[in-house]
Design a protein around this motif. Sequence first.
Motif, PDB file in Angstrom:
ATOM      1  N   CYS A 141     -10.971   3.152  10.350  1.00 27.77           N
ATOM      2  CA  CYS A 141     -11.235   2.504   9.076  1.00 27.77           C
ATOM      3  C   CYS A 141     -10.340   1.268   9.020  1.00 27.77           C
ATOM      4  N   ALA A 154     -11.138  -0.962   6.263  1.00 25.98           N
ATOM      5  CA  ALA A 154     -11.818  -1.511   5.080  1.00 25.98           C
ATOM      6  C   ALA A 154     -10.922  -2.411   4.240  1.00 25.98           C
ATOM      7  N   LEU A 202       0.876  -1.164   0.000  1.00 27.93           N
ATOM      8  CA  LEU A 202       0.000   0.000   0.000  1.00 27.93           C
ATOM      9  C   LEU A 202       0.911   1.211   0.000  1.00 27.93           C
ATOM     10  N   CYS A 245      -7.703   6.094   9.577  1.00 29.08           N
ATOM     11  CA  CYS A 245      -7.016   4.992   8.886  1.00 29.08           C
ATOM     12  C   CYS A 245      -6.068   4.279   9.858  1.00 29.08           C
ATOM     13  N   ILE A 246      -6.344   3.019  10.156  1.00 28.45           N
ATOM     14  CA  ILE A 246      -5.506   2.294  11.118  1.00 28.45           C
ATOM     15  C   ILE A 246      -4.166   1.921  10.493  1.00 28.45           C
TER      16      ILE A 246
HETATM   17  S1  SF4 Z   1      -8.949   1.091   3.499  1.00 28.10           S
HETATM   18 FE1  SF4 Z   1      -9.006   2.354   5.344  1.00 28.10          FE
HETATM   19  S2  SF4 Z   1      -7.528   1.355   6.748  1.00 28.10           S
HETATM   20 FE2  SF4 Z   1      -7.093   0.578   4.695  1.00 28.10          FE
HETATM   21  S3  SF4 Z   1      -5.474   1.922   3.947  1.00 28.10           S
HETATM   22 FE3  SF4 Z   1      -7.439   2.752   3.211  1.00 28.10          FE
HETATM   23  S4  SF4 Z   1      -8.039   4.289   4.757  1.00 28.10           S
HETATM   24 FE4  SF4 Z   1      -6.438   2.985   5.648  1.00 28.10          FE
END
Ligand code: SF4
Length: 492
Positions: free
Chosen positions: A456, A458, A14, A258-259
């Motif tokens: 988050c 997700a 990521l 965002c974790i």
């Molecule tokens: S989906 Fe949510 S937790 Fe995962 S990288 Fe994106 S913002 Fe961060």
Amino acid sequence: MSTSVLPGERPDRLEEACAVFGVYAPGEDVARMTCFGLQALQHRGQESAGIAVGDGETIMAAKDLGLVTQVFDEASLAALDGFVAVGHARYSTSGGAASWEAAQPHISAIDDVLIALAHNGTLVNTDRIRALLEGRGVQFRSSTDSEVAAKAIGEVTQTTHHLRNGIRRAMEELSGAYAMVLASPSSLYAFRDPNGIRPLCIGKLPDGRGWVVSSETCGLDIVGAEYVRDVAPGEIVRFNEEGMYAEQGVPAGEPAACIFEYVYFARPDSVIDGQSVYQARRNMGRILAQEAPAEADLVLGVPDSGVPPALGYAHESGIPYADGIVKNRYVGRTFIEPTQAMRQLGIRLKLNPLRSVIEGQRLVVIDDSIVRGNTSKKLVQMLREAGATEVHLRIVSPEVGWPCFYGIDTDTRDQLIAANMTLDEMNEWIGSDSLAFISLEGLRASVPDARCQGFCDACFTGDYPVEIPAAVAKKSFLTKKDFEDVYAEGNQ
Ligand code: SF4
């Protein structure tokens, strides 16, 4: 996991998605301070950098492709004279590959007055807003969502002649993740989406010299600003000659910070929402050692983000920690085509094992995440070639099975290894002796000091805090198996 550095290759991780920085400080060299702030935040984006400065009358800006130190020198900073500034370092998530037009800050004209906007995040509903604005004759220079936001704010402000109204109205329309800083010729604004997905914090310069806003606290530290607080979800904060003024721009939604910032994106010396990133990473390693113990001789961390959790894992398990993987700090993403022989070396451009440490040892190797798995496979192979007798991979994030639409560059589901293989299949394909991921509960327990009430997650769960438009989801949510099923149906 180490970033792929070769041209034309998508990074197997990521990727960070931009840094924003802002200063309001009359009498200070705000362009230079912004330059230093962006350097501290350079890990969040390395494709382009830009600074815009307001001097009370107008806005001047300079931006270009490259690292902050490649874009700015003494002469370019000296030309940016003023008392309010915003800056940006970009990693492209929206608007395609790196280009000068997509570099930020974006400048918009409101009648004769210029504003400069810098954005971290991704907006998910800009197609409609862009079409609306284009229908009204607004022209765009890039395909980025950030320019849509800048033009939307400008358009509303043009009719109301009130910038805070323009920001508020734009926030009512925009959907997705955004931490933004905006400079008018005489004021600095900072605002954040209603879920608070991407981080943004406020600092104060000593002796009342001014205010600073930064994606992370490491940006405050470098200019000597003291952390005051984070910008709250949905909040607009303005800094000008009257001081700091905060108001709720739009109602706060379900908190969804965002974790992954704690796992990988943020610098370990930053504190996000009250939680030390370094301590969170130590906690992740400690908890992972409890959840997924291994029989081994040494614990190694994949630099840089794997090192603090490796120390936590070693401390908890009693297995000694060792520096067994060396990172070349001077290889960033490159646009220079390597030779074919170098391509085959792949990961070694960036990481190299220490044979004298590894040879004959059973290793626990701690990494932050597995996205497509190619780099993990090469890493395991490289460690075996350096003499490791066993390689047990331990990952301090749960399986990444879903794409991110909130400012992080990720693949579609069919490219994500965890969406397409079981744990055993992944372990076999990567070639590790064992493979384990931290649980979602374990990850959440690693950030006990974070003040926000919700995260988050997700990319691990598919539970998106901001709805993803159906057309986008359709393209991104199919696994390899789904594709096979669609193909099979088509052939019936
Ligand atoms: S989906 Fe949510 S937790 Fe995962 S990288 Fe994106 S913002 Fe961060």
